[in-house]
Design an enzyme around this catalytic site. Structure first.
Site, PDB file in Angstrom:
ATOM      1  CB  SER A  66      -0.971   0.011   1.177  1.00  0.00           C
ATOM      2  OG  SER A  66      -0.275  -0.009   2.398  1.00  0.00           O
ATOM      3  CE  LYS A  77      -2.669   0.942   5.323  1.00  0.00           C
ATOM      4  NZ  LYS A  77      -2.085   0.870   4.031  1.00  0.00           N
TER       5      LYS A  77
END
Length: 80
Positions: free
Chosen positions: A37, A80
């Site tokens: 990612s 996140k």
């Protein structure tokens, strides 16, 4: 993937990359959810470097990038 994207999108040639040496430091295990990612962020940094265009300093980004430059869906955004 990032270099492929630069070659296809900005018409950079392999020789353009070979003129200099590049070092990307990705700390091992810095954040457990990191990994593929980080591809969009790394690609954005390289595009900024090679096109001499600044990236805004007040944005966050995440996402895996394919060899064709497509941003793939990611999970865990809230974490996140």
């Amino acid at each position: 993937a990032a270099f492929n994207y630069l070659e296809q999108t900005f018409k950079f040639k392999k020789e353009d990359f070979e003129k200099n040496s590049y070092h990307l430091h990705v700390p091992q295990g810095a954040i457990p959810k990191d990994g593929p990612s980080a591809g969009v962020t790394i690609t954005t940094a390289l595009v900024s470097l090679f096109t001499n265009r600044r990236v805004k300093n007040d944005i966050a980004m995440t996402g895996e990038i394919s060899l064709h430059g497509d941003v793939l869906p990611v999970g865990g955004i809230k974490e996140k």
